[in-house]
Design an enzyme around this catalytic site. Sequence first.
Site, mmCIF file in Angstrom:
data_model
loop_
_atom_site.group_PDB
_atom_site.id
_atom_site.type_symbol
_atom_site.label_atom_id
_atom_site.label_comp_id
_atom_site.label_asym_id
_atom_site.label_seq_id
_atom_site.Cartn_x
_atom_site.Cartn_y
_atom_site.Cartn_z
ATOM 1 N N CYS A 2 7.286 -0.770 6.065
ATOM 2 C CA CYS A 2 6.774 0.462 5.458
ATOM 3 C C CYS A 2 7.807 0.987 4.471
ATOM 4 C CB CYS A 2 6.516 1.499 6.557
ATOM 5 S SG CYS A 2 5.883 3.060 5.947
ATOM 6 N N LEU A 3 7.341 1.418 3.301
ATOM 7 C CA LEU A 3 8.267 1.925 2.289
ATOM 8 C C LEU A 3 8.986 3.188 2.766
ATOM 9 C CD1 LEU A 3 6.130 1.392 -0.943
ATOM 10 C CD2 LEU A 3 7.945 -0.069 -0.032
ATOM 11 N N GLY A 21 0.830 -1.198 0.000
ATOM 12 C CA GLY A 21 0.000 0.000 0.000
ATOM 13 C C GLY A 21 0.859 1.240 0.000
ATOM 14 N N HIS A 36 -1.043 6.836 8.008
ATOM 15 C CA HIS A 36 -0.167 7.821 7.349
ATOM 16 C C HIS A 36 -0.895 9.155 7.127
ATOM 17 C CE1 HIS A 36 3.497 5.601 6.464
ATOM 18 N NE2 HIS A 36 2.814 4.586 5.946
ATOM 19 N N HIS A 91 -2.808 0.538 8.539
ATOM 20 C CA HIS A 91 -1.448 1.052 8.363
ATOM 21 C C HIS A 91 -1.453 2.253 7.423
ATOM 22 C CE1 HIS A 91 3.044 0.490 7.649
ATOM 23 N NE2 HIS A 91 2.677 1.313 6.680
HETATM 24 NI NI NI Z 1 3.705 2.743 5.478
#
Ligand code: NI
Length: 181
Positions: free
Chosen positions: A102-103, A49, A148, A144
Amino acid sequence: MAVLKVAHLGHPILRQVAEPIAPETITSPEIQRLIDDMIATMEDEDGAGLAAPQVHVSKRLVVYGVRNNPRYPDADEITLTVLINPRITPLTKRQEEDWEGCLSVPDMRGRVPRFTKIRVEAYGRDGKPFRFDADDFHARVVQHECDHLDGHVYLDRMRSMETLSFLPEYHRYWLERDEDR
Ligand code: NI
């Protein structure tokens, strides 16, 4: 479509509360291009995502989906979904811990508690409101990504930093232990 640069932890935009998108502008070329670019970026990075603040756009928009993803080889498939101005309501008090990455926090994993069943209300990329219930891994991904939009990352949700691991150590020490359980 363009692959966008992903903001890493420490960039202030990841800690801001993102702005809602006016529903009547969702079908505009600007927002549609942003959605396409976010999907291209998520796929390029093998993410499950991506939220708009992660590509330096402080708007309440997330994309997610899992299909043949090398970062999540054992995960259930999740249909590619676009959520605009999403609202989450937990449908249970029950939370479960599982691993997240997480990216914006590259090459790390940690165990995060999340509600196991939620209701999601949002606008789709067609500008129409919709709602659905999500559970387990799907519910985890939505929580998640929506975090953000409020300036939170998964580290904020961890009960303890003891499981926070770099990827090689996660694979070496934790993944094996999980399989032993
Ligand atoms: Ni993330």
